[in-house]
Scaffold this motif. Sequence first.
Motif, mmCIF file in Angstrom:
data_model
loop_
_atom_site.group_PDB
_atom_site.id
_atom_site.type_symbol
_atom_site.label_atom_id
_atom_site.label_comp_id
_atom_site.label_asym_id
_atom_site.label_seq_id
_atom_site.Cartn_x
_atom_site.Cartn_y
_atom_site.Cartn_z
ATOM 1 N N TYR A 45 0.830 -1.211 0.000
ATOM 2 C CA TYR A 45 0.000 0.000 0.000
ATOM 3 C C TYR A 45 0.860 1.255 0.000
ATOM 4 C CZ TYR A 45 -2.162 4.003 2.200
ATOM 5 O OH TYR A 45 -2.541 5.290 2.486
ATOM 6 N N ALA A 46 1.860 1.285 0.881
ATOM 7 C CA ALA A 46 2.713 2.479 1.013
ATOM 8 C C ALA A 46 3.421 2.793 -0.298
ATOM 9 C CB ALA A 46 3.722 2.269 2.138
ATOM 10 N N PHE A 47 3.927 1.760 -0.962
ATOM 11 C CA PHE A 47 4.642 1.965 -2.223
ATOM 12 C C PHE A 47 3.707 2.503 -3.305
ATOM 13 C CE2 PHE A 47 6.006 0.154 -6.354
ATOM 14 C CZ PHE A 47 7.176 0.885 -6.519
ATOM 15 N N LEU A 48 2.536 1.883 -3.450
ATOM 16 C CA LEU A 48 1.584 2.334 -4.471
ATOM 17 C C LEU A 48 1.082 3.745 -4.186
ATOM 18 C CD1 LEU A 48 -0.516 -0.935 -4.997
ATOM 19 C CD2 LEU A 48 1.234 0.023 -6.507
ATOM 20 N N TYR A 49 0.829 4.023 -2.927
ATOM 21 C CA TYR A 49 0.358 5.356 -2.541
ATOM 22 C C TYR A 49 1.391 6.422 -2.897
ATOM 23 C CZ TYR A 49 -0.997 9.203 0.548
ATOM 24 O OH TYR A 49 -1.325 10.430 1.053
ATOM 25 N N SER A 50 2.665 6.129 -2.639
ATOM 26 C CA SER A 50 3.727 7.091 -2.952
ATOM 27 C C SER A 50 3.846 7.291 -4.458
ATOM 28 C CB SER A 50 5.061 6.624 -2.371
ATOM 29 O OG SER A 50 5.497 5.422 -2.984
ATOM 30 N N LEU B 234 1.067 9.672 -5.560
ATOM 31 C CA LEU B 234 1.310 11.049 -5.140
ATOM 32 C C LEU B 234 2.491 11.679 -5.860
ATOM 33 C CD1 LEU B 234 0.503 13.341 -3.194
ATOM 34 C CD2 LEU B 234 2.074 12.348 -1.518
ATOM 35 N N ASN B 235 3.634 10.976 -5.900
ATOM 36 C CA ASN B 235 4.876 11.567 -6.410
ATOM 37 C C ASN B 235 5.009 11.546 -7.922
ATOM 38 O OD1 ASN B 235 5.610 12.045 -3.786
ATOM 39 N ND2 ASN B 235 7.093 10.390 -3.652
ATOM 40 N N ILE B 236 4.320 10.619 -8.584
ATOM 41 C CA ILE B 236 4.482 10.494 -10.035
ATOM 42 C C ILE B 236 3.303 11.088 -10.803
ATOM 43 C CG2 ILE B 236 4.696 8.824 -11.934
ATOM 44 C CD1 ILE B 236 6.359 7.087 -10.158
ATOM 45 N N LEU C 177 9.224 22.370 3.631
ATOM 46 C CA LEU C 177 8.691 21.362 4.541
ATOM 47 C C LEU C 177 8.122 20.227 3.696
ATOM 48 C CD1 LEU C 177 8.265 20.780 7.531
ATOM 49 C CD2 LEU C 177 6.005 21.820 7.376
ATOM 50 N N PRO C 178 8.778 19.056 3.735
ATOM 51 C CA PRO C 178 8.344 17.936 2.876
ATOM 52 C C PRO C 178 6.897 17.524 3.145
ATOM 53 C CG PRO C 178 10.483 17.483 3.866
ATOM 54 C CD PRO C 178 9.944 18.710 4.547
ATOM 55 N N ILE C 179 6.222 17.129 2.086
ATOM 56 C CA ILE C 179 4.823 16.733 2.214
ATOM 57 C C ILE C 179 4.686 15.481 3.089
ATOM 58 C CG2 ILE C 179 4.832 15.286 0.130
ATOM 59 C CD1 ILE C 179 1.997 16.267 -0.415
ATOM 60 N N SER C 180 5.719 14.629 3.101
ATOM 61 C CA SER C 180 5.673 13.415 3.921
ATOM 62 C C SER C 180 5.558 13.757 5.404
ATOM 63 C CB SER C 180 6.923 12.567 3.685
ATOM 64 O OG SER C 180 8.102 13.312 3.958
ATOM 65 N N ALA D 53 7.597 6.108 2.514
ATOM 66 C CA ALA D 53 7.648 5.842 1.076
ATOM 67 C C ALA D 53 7.558 7.129 0.269
ATOM 68 C CB ALA D 53 6.515 4.885 0.690
ATOM 69 N N ILE D 54 6.688 8.044 0.700
ATOM 70 C CA ILE D 54 6.576 9.343 0.019
ATOM 71 C C ILE D 54 7.915 10.076 0.044
ATOM 72 C CG2 ILE D 54 5.506 11.638 0.137
ATOM 73 C CD1 ILE D 54 3.029 10.267 1.286
ATOM 74 N N HIS D 55 8.617 9.939 1.156
ATOM 75 C CA HIS D 55 9.884 10.664 1.344
ATOM 76 C C HIS D 55 11.007 10.090 0.485
ATOM 77 C CE1 HIS D 55 12.318 13.527 3.556
ATOM 78 N NE2 HIS D 55 13.252 12.593 3.683
ATOM 79 N N ILE D 56 11.031 8.758 0.315
ATOM 80 C CA ILE D 56 12.178 8.144 -0.379
ATOM 81 C C ILE D 56 11.914 7.883 -1.867
ATOM 82 C CG2 ILE D 56 12.990 7.068 1.750
ATOM 83 C CD1 ILE D 56 11.911 4.397 0.663
#
Length: 291
Positions: free
Chosen positions: A23-28, A31-33, A63-66, A102-105
């Motif tokens: 979930y974390a990977f897909l969510y990132s 958001l990021n792509i 300030l990072p969104i993560s 995940a969002i951060h990396i």
Amino acid sequence: MTHFKKREIWQDMVTKLTVILIYAFLYSLALNIFWQPGNIYAGGLTGIAQILATVFAKNQIALPISIIYYLLNVPMFILAWFKINRKFVLYTILCVSAASFAIHIVPSTTLTTDPIICAIFGGAINGFSLGLALKYGLSTGGMDALIITIRQMTGRSIGVISIILNGIIVLIAGYLFGWPYAFYSVLSIFVSGKVTDLVYVKHKKVQVTIITQKPNEVIPALQEKLSRGITIIPHALGAYNQETQTILILIITTYEMEILDQIMKEVDPKAFVSVTQDIKILSQFEELDIV
């Protein structure tokens, strides 16, 4: 606790942790792509985090969104701790923590800036990840606890409350950053919701038939944790061993299947339980907020 029970608990934990990582990977990715490059603002706390990150960036505040997303979830953790099952909250914290990390990396990569493509694909990926998490009994954080609390206070349906809150977020994004992106954001939220429903059919009803020799233990447990009406057929006779059984019939949603499974394993693991899907309900059936 038996060895079998310990093994079952361990397997359930490993499965949930694996789903959390997926979930974390897909969510990132969503958001990021797609969402960020296309200036698409999601609903819930994700949308609020995006708005705040954009405002901070315009004021030269890095300030990072993560971090913003995680901090916004902290009050929801506290609210859910008192309003919802605490074990459920612990898994929610793991979900949000994994998603924030995940969002951060995961690097923000611009495949396209077309807002329609970003809205559709971002919404689809997010909807799939959310449906997957819900399918395995996980909460992804956000405004779930707030929505349930508002429902308890006002009596409004969860759907209405969710639409109002997400509508406010989209209107704020449109006012601050341009109305076209508000409409694209609505499209993304719509796609996300539809894909979530395809993966996780929360409101699908099933009929459960339980044949048990322990009705005095099973019935109170079902009523306490499911709050569903139960039809009781006492003194049923088993053809194989001629033993007296009690038949229980109840209607639940697929969302409550995991709760039912847990109840039966704890109260009467030897009971016979059958589930009939694709049923049609003609009378009123109330949707409950069980988490």
